[in-house]
Design a protein around this motif. Structure first.
Motif, PDB file in Angstrom:
ATOM      1  N   ASP A 104       0.863  -1.181   0.000  1.00  0.00           N
ATOM      2  CA  ASP A 104       0.000   0.000   0.000  1.00  0.00           C
ATOM      3  C   ASP A 104       0.902   1.235   0.000  1.00  0.00           C
ATOM      4  O   ASP A 104       1.548   1.542   0.997  1.00  0.00           O
ATOM      5  CB  ASP A 104      -0.907  -0.011   1.229  1.00  0.00           C
ATOM      6  CG  ASP A 104      -1.848   1.173   1.274  1.00  0.00           C
ATOM      7  OD1 ASP A 104      -1.741   2.073   0.412  1.00  0.00           O
ATOM      8  OD2 ASP A 104      -2.684   1.211   2.197  1.00  0.00           O
ATOM      9  N   LEU A 105       0.968   1.928  -1.138  1.00  0.00           N
ATOM     10  CA  LEU A 105       1.881   3.055  -1.293  1.00  0.00           C
ATOM     11  C   LEU A 105       1.550   4.221  -0.368  1.00  0.00           C
ATOM     12  O   LEU A 105       2.404   5.045  -0.080  1.00  0.00           O
ATOM     13  CB  LEU A 105       1.896   3.524  -2.745  1.00  0.00           C
ATOM     14  CG  LEU A 105       2.154   2.439  -3.796  1.00  0.00           C
ATOM     15  CD1 LEU A 105       2.312   3.054  -5.170  1.00  0.00           C
ATOM     16  CD2 LEU A 105       3.346   1.578  -3.441  1.00  0.00           C
ATOM     17  N   SER A 106       0.311   4.281   0.121  1.00  0.00           N
ATOM     18  CA  SER A 106      -0.054   5.379   1.026  1.00  0.00           C
ATOM     19  C   SER A 106       0.726   5.288   2.346  1.00  0.00           C
ATOM     20  O   SER A 106       0.871   6.292   3.039  1.00  0.00           O
ATOM     21  CB  SER A 106      -1.562   5.407   1.282  1.00  0.00           C
ATOM     22  OG  SER A 106      -1.954   4.286   2.046  1.00  0.00           O
ATOM     23  N   LEU A 107       1.268   4.133   2.670  1.00  0.00           N
ATOM     24  CA  LEU A 107       2.120   4.016   3.862  1.00  0.00           C
ATOM     25  C   LEU A 107       3.397   4.842   3.694  1.00  0.00           C
ATOM     26  O   LEU A 107       4.006   5.265   4.669  1.00  0.00           O
ATOM     27  CB  LEU A 107       2.515   2.553   4.118  1.00  0.00           C
ATOM     28  CG  LEU A 107       1.408   1.603   4.545  1.00  0.00           C
ATOM     29  CD1 LEU A 107       1.927   0.175   4.614  1.00  0.00           C
ATOM     30  CD2 LEU A 107       0.842   2.030   5.890  1.00  0.00           C
ATOM     31  N   VAL A 109       3.700   7.582   1.117  1.00  0.00           N
ATOM     32  CA  VAL A 109       3.481   8.968   0.682  1.00  0.00           C
ATOM     33  C   VAL A 109       2.161   9.573   1.166  1.00  0.00           C
ATOM     34  O   VAL A 109       1.830  10.692   0.787  1.00  0.00           O
ATOM     35  CB  VAL A 109       3.553   9.088  -0.864  1.00  0.00           C
ATOM     36  CG1 VAL A 109       4.945   8.800  -1.347  1.00  0.00           C
ATOM     37  CG2 VAL A 109       2.538   8.200  -1.553  1.00  0.00           C
ATOM     38  N   GLY A 110       1.419   8.863   1.983  1.00  0.00           N
ATOM     39  CA  GLY A 110       0.142   9.401   2.433  1.00  0.00           C
ATOM     40  C   GLY A 110      -0.883   9.373   1.307  1.00  0.00           C
ATOM     41  O   GLY A 110      -0.869   8.484   0.464  1.00  0.00           O
ATOM     42  N   LYS A 111      -1.747  10.394   1.262  1.00  0.00           N
ATOM     43  CA  LYS A 111      -2.838  10.394   0.283  1.00  0.00           C
ATOM     44  C   LYS A 111      -2.412  10.883  -1.096  1.00  0.00           C
ATOM     45  O   LYS A 111      -3.088  10.632  -2.075  1.00  0.00           O
ATOM     46  CB  LYS A 111      -3.980  11.268   0.791  1.00  0.00           C
ATOM     47  CG  LYS A 111      -4.718  10.630   1.956  1.00  0.00           C
ATOM     48  CD  LYS A 111      -5.961  11.426   2.297  1.00  0.00           C
ATOM     49  CE  LYS A 111      -6.820  10.712   3.283  1.00  0.00           C
ATOM     50  NZ  LYS A 111      -6.698  11.174   4.648  1.00  0.00           N
ATOM     51  N   ASP A 112      -1.312  11.640  -1.182  1.00  0.00           N
ATOM     52  CA  ASP A 112      -0.924  12.221  -2.465  1.00  0.00           C
ATOM     53  C   ASP A 112      -0.135  11.228  -3.302  1.00  0.00           C
ATOM     54  O   ASP A 112       1.085  11.185  -3.256  1.00  0.00           O
ATOM     55  CB  ASP A 112      -0.116  13.505  -2.264  1.00  0.00           C
ATOM     56  CG  ASP A 112       0.198  14.177  -3.591  1.00  0.00           C
ATOM     57  OD1 ASP A 112      -0.400  13.789  -4.625  1.00  0.00           O
ATOM     58  OD2 ASP A 112       1.052  15.075  -3.602  1.00  0.00           O
ATOM     59  N   LEU A 113      -0.861  10.445  -4.075  1.00  0.00           N
ATOM     60  CA  LEU A 113      -0.219   9.402  -4.884  1.00  0.00           C
ATOM     61  C   LEU A 113       0.282   9.929  -6.230  1.00  0.00           C
ATOM     62  O   LEU A 113       0.882   9.186  -6.993  1.00  0.00           O
ATOM     63  CB  LEU A 113      -1.197   8.238  -5.093  1.00  0.00           C
ATOM     64  CG  LEU A 113      -1.515   7.472  -3.806  1.00  0.00           C
ATOM     65  CD1 LEU A 113      -2.702   6.548  -4.023  1.00  0.00           C
ATOM     66  CD2 LEU A 113      -0.317   6.700  -3.315  1.00  0.00           C
ATOM     67  N   TYR A 126       1.340  -4.304  -6.450  1.00  0.00           N
ATOM     68  CA  TYR A 126       0.859  -2.913  -6.384  1.00  0.00           C
ATOM     69  C   TYR A 126      -0.598  -2.815  -6.853  1.00  0.00           C
ATOM     70  O   TYR A 126      -1.041  -1.783  -7.359  1.00  0.00           O
ATOM     71  CB  TYR A 126       1.773  -1.945  -7.155  1.00  0.00           C
ATOM     72  CG  TYR A 126       2.123  -2.298  -8.587  1.00  0.00           C
ATOM     73  CD1 TYR A 126       1.252  -2.021  -9.638  1.00  0.00           C
ATOM     74  CD2 TYR A 126       3.349  -2.883  -8.895  1.00  0.00           C
ATOM     75  CE1 TYR A 126       1.584  -2.323 -10.947  1.00  0.00           C
ATOM     76  CE2 TYR A 126       3.686  -3.199 -10.205  1.00  0.00           C
ATOM     77  CZ  TYR A 126       2.800  -2.909 -11.228  1.00  0.00           C
ATOM     78  OH  TYR A 126       3.132  -3.218 -12.521  1.00  0.00           O
ATOM     79  N   GLN A 129      -2.867   0.199  -5.960  1.00  0.00           N
ATOM     80  CA  GLN A 129      -2.673   1.439  -6.722  1.00  0.00           C
ATOM     81  C   GLN A 129      -2.009   1.111  -8.062  1.00  0.00           C
ATOM     82  O   GLN A 129      -0.872   1.507  -8.312  1.00  0.00           O
ATOM     83  CB  GLN A 129      -1.786   2.425  -5.941  1.00  0.00           C
ATOM     84  CG  GLN A 129      -2.419   2.947  -4.668  1.00  0.00           C
ATOM     85  CD  GLN A 129      -1.867   2.282  -3.418  1.00  0.00           C
ATOM     86  OE1 GLN A 129      -1.088   1.345  -3.456  1.00  0.00           O
ATOM     87  NE2 GLN A 129      -2.288   2.787  -2.273  1.00  0.00           N
ATOM     88  N   ASN A 132       0.016   3.551 -10.294  1.00  0.00           N
ATOM     89  CA  ASN A 132       1.338   4.011  -9.836  1.00  0.00           C
ATOM     90  C   ASN A 132       2.438   3.011 -10.168  1.00  0.00           C
ATOM     91  O   ASN A 132       3.606   3.259  -9.876  1.00  0.00           O
ATOM     92  CB  ASN A 132       1.338   4.246  -8.324  1.00  0.00           C
ATOM     93  CG  ASN A 132       0.449   5.398  -7.933  1.00  0.00           C
ATOM     94  OD1 ASN A 132      -0.769   5.247  -7.846  1.00  0.00           O
ATOM     95  ND2 ASN A 132       1.045   6.558  -7.718  1.00  0.00           N
TER      96      ASN A 132
END
Length: 174
Positions: A104-107, A109-113, A126, A129, A132
């Motif tokens: 989970d890339l939000s771990l 960069v947070g919400k700004d993908l 992935y 997302q 990405n």
């Protein structure tokens, strides 16, 4: 703010095996598995050192692996001698989906993908997302492999995009 490139470890940056590989290995790490210490032989993907250095000039470089920390941290210590990798996430940070480890890339960069891409040989990792994801051919022990050197130019060009996911869309369309 620096943009982020998230890299997979196994079969993306290196190939690791408990058996002597068919080619000369670059280094070995010792990992405890079920009360026994196992040697793991590691072959670096051609161009990995230059790839990391070039990415580190413009990006925050993160490694997110489904590998266990005891193994992966030793490999990354040997691979990243110049400290280009600013963050490391291991299997315990993955989400299990249908028996597969998903990142989970939000771990990271947070919400700004818009400002992050993940390079991985396994698209299911992935799947949360997919827009990405930058696919890369799996590396086993082809010492003529040029994937990283080809990819670094694409990744450097992504900075021109406001939303880096648009660069991936353009790449996959061609």
């Amino acid at each position: 703010m620096k943009r982020t490139i998230i890299l997979d470890l196994d079969e993306t940056l290196v190939h690791a095996t408990t058996h002597l590989p068919g080619v000369k290995h670059d280094f070995m790490v010792m990992v405890k598995m079920e009360r026994e210490i196992m040697p793991i032989f590691v072959v670096k993907r051609p161009g990995v050192t230059e790839f990391l250095e070039r990415l580190g000039e413009n990006y925050k470089v993160v490694v997110f692996t489904a590998g266990l920390e005891e193994y992966a941290s030793q490999v990354l210590d040997k691979l990243d001698k110049n400290g280009v990798i600013s963050q490391r996430l291991y299997r315990d940070s993955c989400t299990e989906v249908n028996g597969k480890y998903v990142k989970d890339l939000s771990l990271v960069v947070g919400k700004d993908l818009r400002s992050a891409l993940i390079v991985n040989d396994n698209p299911s990792s992935y799947s949360l997302q997919p827009e990405n994801g930058v696919p890369i051919k799996a590396f086993v022990d082809d010492l003529k492999d040029q994937e990283l050197l080809n990819l670094v130019e694409f990744l450097e060009s992504c900075y021109a995009y406001e939303d880096m996911r648009d660069a991936v869309t353009d790449l996959l369309a061609n």
